[in-house]
Design a protein around this motif. Structure first.
Motif, mmCIF file in Angstrom:
data_model
loop_
_atom_site.group_PDB
_atom_site.id
_atom_site.type_symbol
_atom_site.label_atom_id
_atom_site.label_comp_id
_atom_site.label_asym_id
_atom_site.label_seq_id
_atom_site.Cartn_x
_atom_site.Cartn_y
_atom_site.Cartn_z
ATOM 1 N N LEU A 36 -35.770 3.461 -20.990
ATOM 2 C CA LEU A 36 -36.180 4.401 -19.938
ATOM 3 C C LEU A 36 -35.874 5.836 -20.364
ATOM 4 C CD1 LEU A 36 -35.177 2.765 -16.525
ATOM 5 C CD2 LEU A 36 -37.450 3.216 -17.382
ATOM 6 N N GLY A 37 -34.713 6.003 -21.004
ATOM 7 C CA GLY A 37 -34.324 7.331 -21.501
ATOM 8 C C GLY A 37 -35.312 7.825 -22.549
ATOM 9 N N THR A 39 -38.465 6.926 -22.769
ATOM 10 C CA THR A 39 -39.717 7.263 -22.072
ATOM 11 C C THR A 39 -39.590 8.625 -21.388
ATOM 12 O OG1 THR A 39 -40.020 4.905 -21.704
ATOM 13 C CG2 THR A 39 -41.430 6.360 -20.439
ATOM 14 N N ALA A 40 -38.428 8.866 -20.765
ATOM 15 C CA ALA A 40 -38.211 10.170 -20.110
ATOM 16 C C ALA A 40 -38.261 11.288 -21.153
ATOM 17 C CB ALA A 40 -36.874 10.174 -19.381
ATOM 18 N N LEU A 42 -40.008 11.192 -23.916
ATOM 19 C CA LEU A 42 -41.426 11.351 -24.279
ATOM 20 C C LEU A 42 -42.148 12.197 -23.227
ATOM 21 C CD1 LEU A 42 -43.704 10.142 -26.300
ATOM 22 C CD2 LEU A 42 -44.240 8.680 -24.363
#
Lengths: 97, 378
Positions: A36-37, A39-40, A42
């Motif tokens: 998730l980190g 993706t954040a 990105l």
């Protein structure tokens, strides 16, 4: 075996499975925190604003960037065209919200 | 205590035997009940997980996006606006963003083309999302052919495919250089799609947005907080709509439960009559009815919740896929991070078990107060 014993055993198994679901969620959340980190990161790097959930129209692909009157963008009296559009809420600022 | 427990067990034994005697009818009730819980729980788990994931990943979204509006529509923004916005006190960074859409007639899908601040590859190279790689069957080193605004072909080499874990935000993305983007859409150098700005002090974001709108009345600033709120609203709205649709199913189920509990068959009435004739109290019959409800409710509730958890977090959410896809050709294939909490399970419990219990209380009381004499005579 008594039926009540079977009943309590089945309830116990289901309850254990429910606790297992909570445990799995907590474990998976910890494991996926890194993804998730990433993706954040990105999102930050590419300056993205929306989730890629509905790609059929620009106002469903980027609901946060759509015109305020996007449901009526083809004509002031036009009906919603896309199925996803009919499920989207009105943009902020319309209807006194 | 031991006596009390043994009494309860005896009544449960009897209740379960009674349920098994009418297994067809009770199994149907159990299945319908579990299906209802499964549907409601799936909606709740899915929208909650999506909302949490959106709020987490979109924390990286730009603090303020400034769009130019013309005739009520989003319009390209001139580069001179960058300088004007930069002069506003509190603004620490301004950048023109280039992005747009491309409809690919080959696959019938819409792609989002985007120019990053720093592109790590050269002209003619692209980084694509997993959705495009899947739709066009391409990977690193392959070539993608598109048509520019003037009809000339654009041959782009895929250098990277974005990780599948980020599909929820990047499935339809084509990341390319500024030069390629401008040539692709025929966009003049002095124009951008919109402007993103960073603000020195997070508390001043709203003030800066106000100043931008005052300075440039034809613009529309969009704050990160608004982006996050929009997604909250979307998922609330969507889950709300599905719950409204499902509420008719809940209502039908309540009627079904009421009918099942009140329409005692001749055999059931006879059974209660005999029980009362051999010395069962009204409270014993009520206790039997309580355990009957508890057995059906708890089994259906737990089974429904567990199945919904598996459906949402272990499968590609097959049930909601057609609703979510709409008419999209390109749809992200993503696995949600499970976010569930006891509050959700408690809400579900009150949405499903309480209506069932309420619907069966009165019929149970009626059953418990049956006159044994009249029942056995009839």
């Amino acid at each position: 075996m008594r039926k009540s014993t079977l009943f309590f055993m089945s309830l116990a198994v289901q309850s254990v499975l429910l606790i297992g679901a909570f445990t799995h969620a907590a474990y998976q959340h910890g494991r996926d925190a890194f993804i998730l980190g990433e993706t954040a990161a990105l999102v930050k790097r590419l300056e993205l604003t929306d989730l890629c959930l509905f790609t059929e129209a620009r106002y469903t692909r980027h609901p946060t960037q759509a015109d305020l009157h996007s449901p009526f963008q083809d004509h002031p009296l036009s009906f919603e065209h896309f199925p996803s559009g009919s499920l989207l809420a009105l943009p902020k600022g319309i209807g006194g919200r | 205590m031991g006596n009390w427990f043994e009494r309860q067990r005896n009544i449960i034994d009897f209740t379960l035997s009674s349920l098994v005697r009418r297994k067809g009818k009770n199994l149907a009730l159990l299945l319908v009940y579990a299906l209802l819980v499964f549907l409601l729980a799936s909606v709740m788990f899915f929208t909650h997980a999506l909302r949490r994931e959106a709020s987490f990943v979109l924390q990286g979204a730009p603090e303020i996006v400034v769009q130019r509006m013309s005739a009520g529509r989003h319009e390209l923004i001139p580069a001179r606006y960058l300088g004007m916005i930069k002069g506003i006190r509190g603004v620490s960074g301004v950048r023109g963003r280039l992005w747009g859409y491309y409809f690919d007639p080959f696959s019938g899908a819409n792609y989002t083309l985007m120019v990053p601040e720093a592109f790590s590859h050269g002209s003619g190279d692209v980084i694509i999302g997993q959705g495009i790689a899947r739709t066009r069957l391409v990977g690193p080193g392959d070539v993608l052919s598109f048509q520019r605004y003037d009809g000339t072909p654009a041959i782009l080499t895929v250098r990277e495919v974005l990780p599948s874990a980020s599909e929820l935000v990047s499935s339809d993305l084509i990341v390319l250089s500024e030069n390629d983007f401008r040539r692709f859409f025929g966009m003049a150098p002095g124009l951008y799609t919109d402007i993103v700005l960073t603000v020195r002090n997070a508390k001043e974001v709203a003030t800066v947005a106000g100043k931008v709108q005052k300075l440039l009345p034809d613009t529309r600033p969009i704050l990160k907080s608004e982006i996050l709120r929009t997604y909250d609203t979307i998922f609330d709205w969507r889950s709300g709509i599905i719950v409204v649709i499902l509420s008719s199913a809940v209502l039908a189920f309540i009627i079904f439960a009421w009918d099942k509990a009140s329409g005692l068959s001749a055999e059931e009435r006879k059974e209660i009559g005999i029980l009362k004739a051999i010395g069962w109290e009204t409270s014993d019959v009520l206790l039997m009815k309580f355990w009957e409800g508890a057995a059906v409710s708890l089994t259906a509730f737990l089974a429904g919740v567990l199945l919904a958890y598996v459906h949402v977090f272990f499968t590609p959410v097959m049930l909601f896929e057609p609703v979510l896809k709409g008419w999209s050709t390109l749809y992200p294939s993503f696995k949600l991070v499970p976010f569930i909490n006891p509050y959700q399970v408690a809400t579900l419990f009150f949405l499903t078990v309480v209506p069932y219990t309420v619907a069966t209380i009165v019929p149970s009381w009626r059953a418990a107060t049956i006159d044994p004499d009249s029942v056995m005579r009839s």
